[in-house]
Scaffold this active site. Structure first.
Site, PDB file in Angstrom:
ATOM      1  N   LYS A 159     -57.576   9.115  24.470  1.00 37.51           N
ATOM      2  CA  LYS A 159     -57.005   7.748  24.370  1.00 37.51           C
ATOM      3  C   LYS A 159     -57.512   7.068  25.610  1.00 37.51           C
ATOM      4  CE  LYS A 159     -52.702   6.417  24.894  1.00 37.51           C
ATOM      5  NZ  LYS A 159     -52.845   5.298  26.035  1.00 37.51           N
ATOM      6  N   ASP A 196     -50.107   9.670  29.965  1.00 39.65           N
ATOM      7  CA  ASP A 196     -50.232   9.699  31.026  1.00 39.65           C
ATOM      8  C   ASP A 196     -48.896   9.213  31.738  1.00 39.65           C
ATOM      9  OD1 ASP A 196     -50.472   6.854  30.590  1.00 39.65           O
ATOM     10  OD2 ASP A 196     -52.371   6.651  31.539  1.00 39.65           O
ATOM     11  N   SER A 197     -47.916   9.073  30.608  1.00 37.87           N
ATOM     12  CA  SER A 197     -46.692   8.641  30.966  1.00 37.87           C
ATOM     13  C   SER A 197     -46.092   9.837  31.654  1.00 37.87           C
ATOM     14  CB  SER A 197     -45.843   8.335  29.688  1.00 37.87           C
ATOM     15  OG  SER A 197     -45.953   8.951  28.799  1.00 37.87           O
ATOM     16  N   ASP A 251     -54.409  11.701  26.752  1.00 38.58           N
ATOM     17  CA  ASP A 251     -54.717  10.397  27.588  1.00 38.58           C
ATOM     18  C   ASP A 251     -55.812  10.565  28.793  1.00 38.58           C
ATOM     19  OD1 ASP A 251     -53.891   7.398  27.425  1.00 38.58           O
ATOM     20  OD2 ASP A 251     -51.895   8.033  27.732  1.00 38.58           O
ATOM     21  N   GLU A 310     -48.981  -1.590  21.801  1.00 40.52           N
ATOM     22  CA  GLU A 310     -47.789  -1.541  22.714  1.00 40.52           C
ATOM     23  C   GLU A 310     -47.173  -3.164  23.190  1.00 40.52           C
ATOM     24  OE1 GLU A 310     -45.985   0.896  26.660  1.00 40.52           O
ATOM     25  OE2 GLU A 310     -47.939   1.044  25.700  1.00 40.52           O
ATOM     26  N   GLU A 362     -57.252   2.926  27.508  1.00 45.78           N
ATOM     27  CA  GLU A 362     -56.547   1.670  27.323  1.00 45.78           C
ATOM     28  C   GLU A 362     -57.524   0.555  27.609  1.00 45.78           C
ATOM     29  OE1 GLU A 362     -52.509   3.257  29.333  1.00 45.78           O
ATOM     30  OE2 GLU A 362     -53.357   1.495  30.052  1.00 45.78           O
TER      31      GLU A 362
END
Length: 296
Positions: A121, A52-53, A91, A190, A123
């Site tokens: 993915k 999602d970056s 993501d 991260e 978070e």
């Protein structure tokens, strides 16, 4: 399947486990479109993350939060068309899985069915552990993500390293262990101190991918645009730039603009021609239709 190479065997989760067992380092890179997917495919990476970056790197948002499921699916489908061998990770964007297990499963199924991802993915720990467990129970492989989680960076005090006190480090480790117990296939860690990763690794059986988390993880991930220097200014501390493509791209466009303005481009070799007889015949036809000669 990309058009640049003969079909190759796609990696599996079993292959990743075997690489971990053999001490082989895993390579993950983000990609957000068909050309970048082809590049990382040819480079021989193991995993490709449509992160999602993309919200910031390709869509111009100021954070990852605004990006939608439909936007992420569009980008992920493009990447899928450019890959043969690597595993593809999609993501799930902010707001698409947190509310309930049912919401998480529905979103993840769209990524599997519509975009062809191998894993999704999500978070954080906490309630996300429940979502991970539900996804795994639904037959959807999951990548967990602990430490700095960009979707909730504001709540974490901004984009800064996590786990820098013993208590905070223990919380990161607890989240990681809970996600493993929930059945995730892979874990991204991260922006945590290297000591935290080193303490975590003996406790986990699943492959661990680090980003700003030291060298003890089983592999590393970097953002495509960061490692290739496609953005101006400084990058995060953990980023190593392996190329300076932005400078090369700007120079190339400047050279093109200069040649257009100077009348140098296009040169004769950049155009198409007609047989002499056809060009002559065209002139005759134009003269007949519009009486060109009488206008001279």
């Amino acid at each position: 399947m990309s058009a640049h190479a003969a079909p190759t065997k796609r990696l599996t989760l079993g292959d990743l486990a075997a690489k971990k067992a053999a001490g082989e380092r895993l390579v993950m890179v983000t990609a957000y479109d068909f050309p970048s997917a082809q590049i990382v495919e040819d480079a021989g990476v193991d995993l490709v993350l449509v992160g999602d970056s993309a919200a910031m790197t390709v869509l111009g948002y100021d954070s990852t939060v605004p990006v939608t499921v439909d936007e992420m699916l569009m980008l992920t489908k493009a990447v899928r068309r450019g890959l043969d061998r690597p595993l593809l990770v999609g993501d799930l964007p902010f707001g698409s899985y947190e509310a309930s297990d049912a919401e998480a499963i529905e979103t993840a199924r769209r990524f599997v069915k519509e975009a062809g991802v191998d894993l999704v993915k999500i978070e954080r720990g906490g309630t996300t552990v429940d979502r991970a467990r539900a996804l795994v129970s639904a037959g959807i492989p999951v990548v967990g993500h602990v430490g700095l989680t960009p979707q909730t960076a504001t709540a974490l005090g901004g984009y800064r390293a996590q786990g820098r006190t013993a208590e905070a480090a223990l919380a990161v480790i607890d989240d990681a262990l809970a996600l493993q117990a929930a059945g995730v296939s892979l874990l991204v860690v991260e922006a945590v101190p290297s000591e935290v990763t080193a303490a975590l690794m003996p406790l986990l059986d699943i492959p661990v991918i680090g980003i700003g988390a030291g060298a003890d993880a089983d592999g590393q991930v970097l953002v495509f645009h960061d490692l290739l220097g496609l953005y101006p200014g400084s990058a995060a501390k953990f980023v190593k730039r392996y190329a300076d493509l932005r400078s090369a791209a700007v120079a190339g466009v400047e050279a093109y603009a200069d040649e257009v303005r100077e009348g140098v481009y296009p040169a004769p070799e950049h155009g198409y021609g007609m047989p002499e007889a056809e060009a002559r015949r065209l002139g005759e036809l134009l003269a007949e239709r519009w009486d060109i000669d009488s206008r001279k």
